[in-house]
Write a protein that holds these residues in place. Structure first.
Motif, PDB file in Angstrom:
ATOM      1  N   LYS A   6      -6.234  -3.493   2.307  1.00  0.00           N
ATOM      2  CA  LYS A   6      -6.364  -2.107   2.762  1.00  0.00           C
ATOM      3  C   LYS A   6      -6.025  -2.048   4.237  1.00  0.00           C
ATOM      4  O   LYS A   6      -6.518  -2.855   5.026  1.00  0.00           O
ATOM      5  CB  LYS A   6      -7.797  -1.610   2.520  1.00  0.00           C
TER       6      LYS A   6
ATOM      7  N   GLU B 120       0.834  -1.207   0.000  1.00  0.00           N
ATOM      8  CA  GLU B 120       0.000   0.000   0.000  1.00  0.00           C
ATOM      9  C   GLU B 120       0.869   1.258   0.000  1.00  0.00           C
ATOM     10  O   GLU B 120       1.808   1.375   0.782  1.00  0.00           O
ATOM     11  CB  GLU B 120      -0.889   0.023   1.237  1.00  0.00           C
TER      12      GLU B 120
ATOM     13  N   ASP C 123      -3.742  -4.336  -5.461  1.00  0.00           N
ATOM     14  CA  ASP C 123      -4.436  -4.367  -4.169  1.00  0.00           C
ATOM     15  C   ASP C 123      -5.637  -5.303  -4.205  1.00  0.00           C
ATOM     16  O   ASP C 123      -6.165  -5.686  -3.154  1.00  0.00           O
ATOM     17  CB  ASP C 123      -4.895  -2.961  -3.770  1.00  0.00           C
TER      18      ASP C 123
END
Length: 370
Positions: A327, A289, A300
């Motif tokens: 995330k 990230e 992602d």
């Protein structure tokens, strides 16, 4: 088909570096990378990209929404490509830019996910030297997690993981690596040296060698999985020799499912002679990230692959996939627009492979094939 075996598969699981730093027992964060010198920087990048992370987190927290999905679909076996060394070793592999390491005290994170088997023939298992490999193997053994693809000598590295599914049959996992994925040739195990099960090439001779290994162990109601770390990190193109090799493993070697990984994003899916071929599963969990450069590939996003296999024939009955997103260093269910994006990519890439996917009302994907 109540006696089908359901396998959960996913791409690379990188519980080292930034992920390791947010777990209860972080390793020494010192890194030997060209630009980043502390694993803590990867946590900072993730927070800058997507918001604050309250850590240390519980061992199960990194799996996020995947936990509920595993419970809901109840696979008989969970197989991942574990792309990290589990060790306190400081003996990093010199001349290599990236070194993944998770503290052995954090192995309860794999136990919390009920991982049954780890494929280890990849380009990070020896990042912290032979002592790091030995500690990785010992840590997995103590956690009662099977592994294949690396060992203290060639015989151990070539040996498959064999798992009994009560009342249904056995799943046999062979783990292979290729230099095209970045595995140094010097990591190949030998009779006298620890290392990984690194294939020399994708030739007919290699197929014959694998076929002989499978012939010695496969029996009725066994499902044989070839878990292969191959190819580069980026790009949707599937090399012709990879596809031909996968076909030959199915045609002549007795392999029932190809579990391919190395690409940081999903790749096209094929069903050949009713056997599943996953050419690239993407990254299921990583610490990328906030690291820029390949945003168009959406690394992602990933998929949880749930394959139902008929044990007597090894044929694919169904493949259901749950779209996910990484995330805040955690697995989340993908948003609706991201599930659409994954569907469209799989349909685009599946055209030449004879497959397509449908998006279900619950935002899962189902594979259709000719």
């Amino acid at each position: 088909m109540t006696n089908c075996i359901t396998l959960f598969l996913c791409g690379d699981v990188m519980t080292g570096r930034g992920i390791d730093q947010i777990l209860p027992h972080p390793s020494n964060p010192l890194l030997h990378e060209p630009y980043v010198k502390s694993a803590e920087e990867y946590v900072e990048l993730a927070q800058e990209a997507n918001g604050a992370i309250q850590y240390p987190v519980n061992f199960s927290d990194i799996w996020g929404d995947a936990i509920d999905e595993w419970e809901r679909l109840a696979p008989d076996l969970r197989l991942v490509n574990l792309e990290t060394s589990i060790t306190t070793s400081e003996d990093y592999w010199e001349g290599k830019d990236i070194h993944y390491r998770m503290n052995p005290a954090n192995i309860p994170c794999l136990v919390a996910a009920k991982i049954d088997c780890c494929s280890l023939a990849n380009n990070h298992v020896l990042d912290w030297g032979y002592s790091g490999l030995a500690e990785t193997l010992q840590s997995l053994k103590e956690a009662k997690i099977e592994s294949a693809g690396a060992g203290q000598n060639l015989q151990a590295a070539e040996a498959p993981a064999v798992m009994e599914i009560k009342g249904k049959g056995r799943v046999i996992v062979f783990s292979f690596g290729l230099a095209t994925s970045g595995i140094p040739f010097s990591w190949r195990a030998s009779e006298e040296r620890p290392g990984v099960n690194l294939l020399k090439d994708l030739s007919e001779a290699t197929v014959c060698q694998i076929s002989e290994q499978i012939r010695k162990i496969k029996r009725s109601r066994d499902i044989v999985v070839a878990s292969i770390h191959w190819g580069g990190n980026w790009g949707y193109e599937i090399d012709r020799d990879q596809r031909e090799f996968a076909h030959r493993l199915i045609e002549g070697a007795g392999v029932d499912l190809i579990h391919g990984h190395s690409s940081h994003h999903i790749k096209g899916i094929e069903v050949y002679q009713d056997k599943l071929i996953l050419y690239g599963c993407g990254d299921f969990l990583n610490d990328y990230e906030g690291v820029s450069g390949y945003e168009a590939f959406r690394d992602d996003l990933s998929l949880m692959y749930f394959a139902r296999i008929e044990p007597l024939t090894g044929k694919l009955v169904s493949l259901q996939m749950t779209p996910t997103q990484i995330k805040r260093l955690r697995v989340h269910r993908a948003l609706p627009q991201d599930a659409f994006w994954l569907r469209d990519i799989l349909n685009r890439e599946g055209k030449r492979l004879g497959t397509q996917v449908e998006l279900n009302p619950d935002r899962t994907l189902s594979l259709k094939w000719r």
